[in-house]
Design an enzyme around this catalytic site. Structure first.
Site, PDB file in Angstrom:
ATOM      1  N   HIS A  63       0.776  -1.180  -0.015  1.00  0.00           N
ATOM      2  CA  HIS A  63       0.020   0.095  -0.140  1.00  0.00           C
ATOM      3  C   HIS A  63       0.973   0.990   0.134  1.00  0.00           C
ATOM      4  O   HIS A  63       1.957   1.095   0.143  1.00  0.00           O
ATOM      5  CB  HIS A  63      -1.007   0.039   1.046  1.00  0.00           C
ATOM      6  CG  HIS A  63      -0.205   0.074   2.430  1.00  0.00           C
ATOM      7  ND1 HIS A  63       0.574  -1.002   3.076  1.00  0.00           N
ATOM      8  CD2 HIS A  63      -0.245   1.136   3.364  1.00  0.00           C
ATOM      9  CE1 HIS A  63       1.043  -0.595   4.222  1.00  0.00           C
ATOM     10  NE2 HIS A  63       0.439   0.673   4.599  1.00  0.00           N
ATOM     11  N   HIS A  65       1.125   3.651   2.146  1.00  0.00           N
ATOM     12  CA  HIS A  65       1.730   4.707   3.468  1.00  0.00           C
ATOM     13  C   HIS A  65       3.291   4.773   3.033  1.00  0.00           C
ATOM     14  O   HIS A  65       3.970   4.068   2.723  1.00  0.00           O
ATOM     15  CB  HIS A  65       1.153   4.142   4.408  1.00  0.00           C
ATOM     16  CG  HIS A  65      -0.087   4.433   4.823  1.00  0.00           C
ATOM     17  ND1 HIS A  65      -0.846   3.590   5.813  1.00  0.00           N
ATOM     18  CD2 HIS A  65      -0.984   5.399   4.736  1.00  0.00           C
ATOM     19  CE1 HIS A  65      -1.991   3.875   5.912  1.00  0.00           C
ATOM     20  NE2 HIS A  65      -2.161   5.027   5.287  1.00  0.00           N
ATOM     21  N   ASP A  67       5.912   4.807   5.031  1.00  0.00           N
ATOM     22  CA  ASP A  67       6.903   3.749   5.485  1.00  0.00           C
ATOM     23  C   ASP A  67       7.192   2.452   4.678  1.00  0.00           C
ATOM     24  O   ASP A  67       7.845   1.799   4.872  1.00  0.00           O
ATOM     25  CB  ASP A  67       6.602   3.418   6.958  1.00  0.00           C
ATOM     26  CG  ASP A  67       5.300   3.228   7.064  1.00  0.00           C
ATOM     27  OD1 ASP A  67       4.065   3.559   6.611  1.00  0.00           O
ATOM     28  OD2 ASP A  67       4.872   1.940   8.009  1.00  0.00           O
ATOM     29  N   HIS A  68       6.169   2.389   3.638  1.00  0.00           N
ATOM     30  CA  HIS A  68       6.136   1.212   2.724  1.00  0.00           C
ATOM     31  C   HIS A  68       6.494   1.443   1.314  1.00  0.00           C
ATOM     32  O   HIS A  68       6.761   0.434   0.552  1.00  0.00           O
ATOM     33  CB  HIS A  68       5.017   0.413   2.796  1.00  0.00           C
ATOM     34  CG  HIS A  68       4.385   0.074   4.075  1.00  0.00           C
ATOM     35  ND1 HIS A  68       4.548  -1.349   4.537  1.00  0.00           N
ATOM     36  CD2 HIS A  68       3.833   0.690   5.197  1.00  0.00           C
ATOM     37  CE1 HIS A  68       4.119  -1.298   5.907  1.00  0.00           C
ATOM     38  NE2 HIS A  68       3.782  -0.340   6.001  1.00  0.00           N
ATOM     39  N   HIS A 140      -7.087  -2.430   5.707  1.00  0.00           N
ATOM     40  CA  HIS A 140      -6.480  -1.447   6.171  1.00  0.00           C
ATOM     41  C   HIS A 140      -7.167  -0.216   6.050  1.00  0.00           C
ATOM     42  O   HIS A 140      -8.274  -0.181   5.660  1.00  0.00           O
ATOM     43  CB  HIS A 140      -4.961  -1.232   5.637  1.00  0.00           C
ATOM     44  CG  HIS A 140      -4.254  -0.579   6.392  1.00  0.00           C
ATOM     45  ND1 HIS A 140      -3.925  -0.533   7.874  1.00  0.00           N
ATOM     46  CD2 HIS A 140      -3.012   0.253   5.932  1.00  0.00           C
ATOM     47  CE1 HIS A 140      -3.022   0.429   8.239  1.00  0.00           C
ATOM     48  NE2 HIS A 140      -2.349   0.894   7.056  1.00  0.00           N
ATOM     49  N   ASP A 207       0.414  -4.296   6.686  1.00  0.00           N
ATOM     50  CA  ASP A 207      -0.800  -3.353   7.481  1.00  0.00           C
ATOM     51  C   ASP A 207      -2.144  -3.797   7.216  1.00  0.00           C
ATOM     52  O   ASP A 207      -2.662  -3.827   6.252  1.00  0.00           O
ATOM     53  CB  ASP A 207      -0.489  -2.057   7.282  1.00  0.00           C
ATOM     54  CG  ASP A 207       0.699  -1.248   7.798  1.00  0.00           C
ATOM     55  OD1 ASP A 207       1.772  -2.142   7.660  1.00  0.00           O
ATOM     56  OD2 ASP A 207       0.779  -0.100   7.639  1.00  0.00           O
TER      57      ASP A 207
END
Length: 306
Positions: A63, A65, A67-68, A140, A207
């Site tokens: 996904h 976000h 941090d990914h 998520h 997540d």
């Protein structure tokens, strides 16, 4: 010699720390290299780990976000710098605009053929010598997918059975390729002289709340890499923000017959990752690993038949 191992490039979640980089996981699978969720700093982590982007053949993003995915621009540019010919990229189709922005975040001379293959729903994404790559929609706060790598079952010849049925020399290769071979007056089939070699499976679950897709991805996995952002004492926070606890991850491992459970994506509120391992071990009696940055974790091998 084939290599099947996970190289952990980052184990943090929203906020990195001195000990934990943002996410990043390189699964070496024979000639393939699956890079999952390249968070910020992934390119440098590869250098620290003694690996390189030339090992990457597929990029899989769960996904969008930060941090990914914020390490994607550096990885994409380094692919061209290192003259990697072709890489496949899988990511939620709803985030195509974000992928395009990250891919072209700055000026560079692009030479790598980056094949964008957006994920629209559950199903098989790719097949090849590695087996098949599947995706399942997770739960998520934004659209997210988990990934599952499946090697087909094979067979191992059993020497005692080959001898019993009089199969030797070039006939062994013929039998393996064709499924049967003529020996004297009778036909010997593969099932008579071999034992099933179960294909290996690896699953990657980031997540998500606990949902059916998590269990489907983890089913019979030899290696399950799964987020455990929170400890069970903060289960309400996990549910609110769409995450798992270490105890929930362990429950998945138990119910799905997982062989090696790798916990990661730890919230910055916890300083001691052994707490996650201890909590999971209370539920799951198998092999539990609380991942650390730059750790190498082997995909468990199956015992060869006698």
């Amino acid at each position: 010699m084939s290599i099947r191992e996970l190289l952990v490039l980052g184990t943090g979640s929203q906020v990195p720390s001195r000990a934990r980089n943002h996410n990043g996981y390189l699964l070496r699978w024979d000639a393939e290299g699956f890079l999952f969720d390249p968070g910020e700093g992934t390119q440098r982590q590869l250098a620290f780990a003694g690996s390189s982007v030339s090992a990457i053949t597929r990029i899989c993003i769960t996904h969008f976000h930060g941090d990914h995915c914020l390490g994607l621009p550096g990885i994409v540019q380094r692919l061209s710098l290192d003259q990697v010919a072709r890489v496949h990229a899988h990511f939620p189709a709803s985030g195509t605009e974000f992928f395009e922005r990250l891919r072209h975040a700055s000026l560079f001379h692009e030479t790598t053929e980056l094949l964008q293959e957006p994920v629209h729903g559950d199903g098989i994404l790719a097949t090849g010598a590695f087996g098949r790559l599947e995706a399942r929609r997770l739960e998520h706060r934004v659209e997210a997918f988990g990934y599952r790598l499946v090697e087909p079952d094979g067979h191992n010849m059993v020497p005692a059975l080959l001898e019993r049925h009089g199969v030797s020399g070039p006939d062994v290769g013929t039998l393996s390729r064709q499924g049967s071979v003529r020996v004297g007056e009778r036909t010997v089939t593969l099932s008579e002289v071999s034992a099933v070699r179960r294909g290996q499976k690896a699953a990657f679950v980031m997540d998500t709340r606990l949902c059916d897709a998590v269990f489907a991805l983890a089913e019979d996995a030899d290696l399950l890499v799964i987020e455990s952002t929170f400890l069970e004492r903060d289960a309400d926070l996990a549910r609110e923000y769409g995450h798992l606890t270490a105890k929930q991850a362990a429950r998945v491992a138990v119910e799905c017959g997982v062989r090696r459970l790798v916990l990661t994506h730890f919230s910055q509120r916890y300083q001691d990752p052994t707490l996650f391992r201890d909590e999971a071990a209370e539920v799951f009696g198998g092999d539990v690993v609380a991942a650390r940055d730059l750790m190498r974790i082997a995909v468990p091998k199956h015992t060869r038949p006698e």
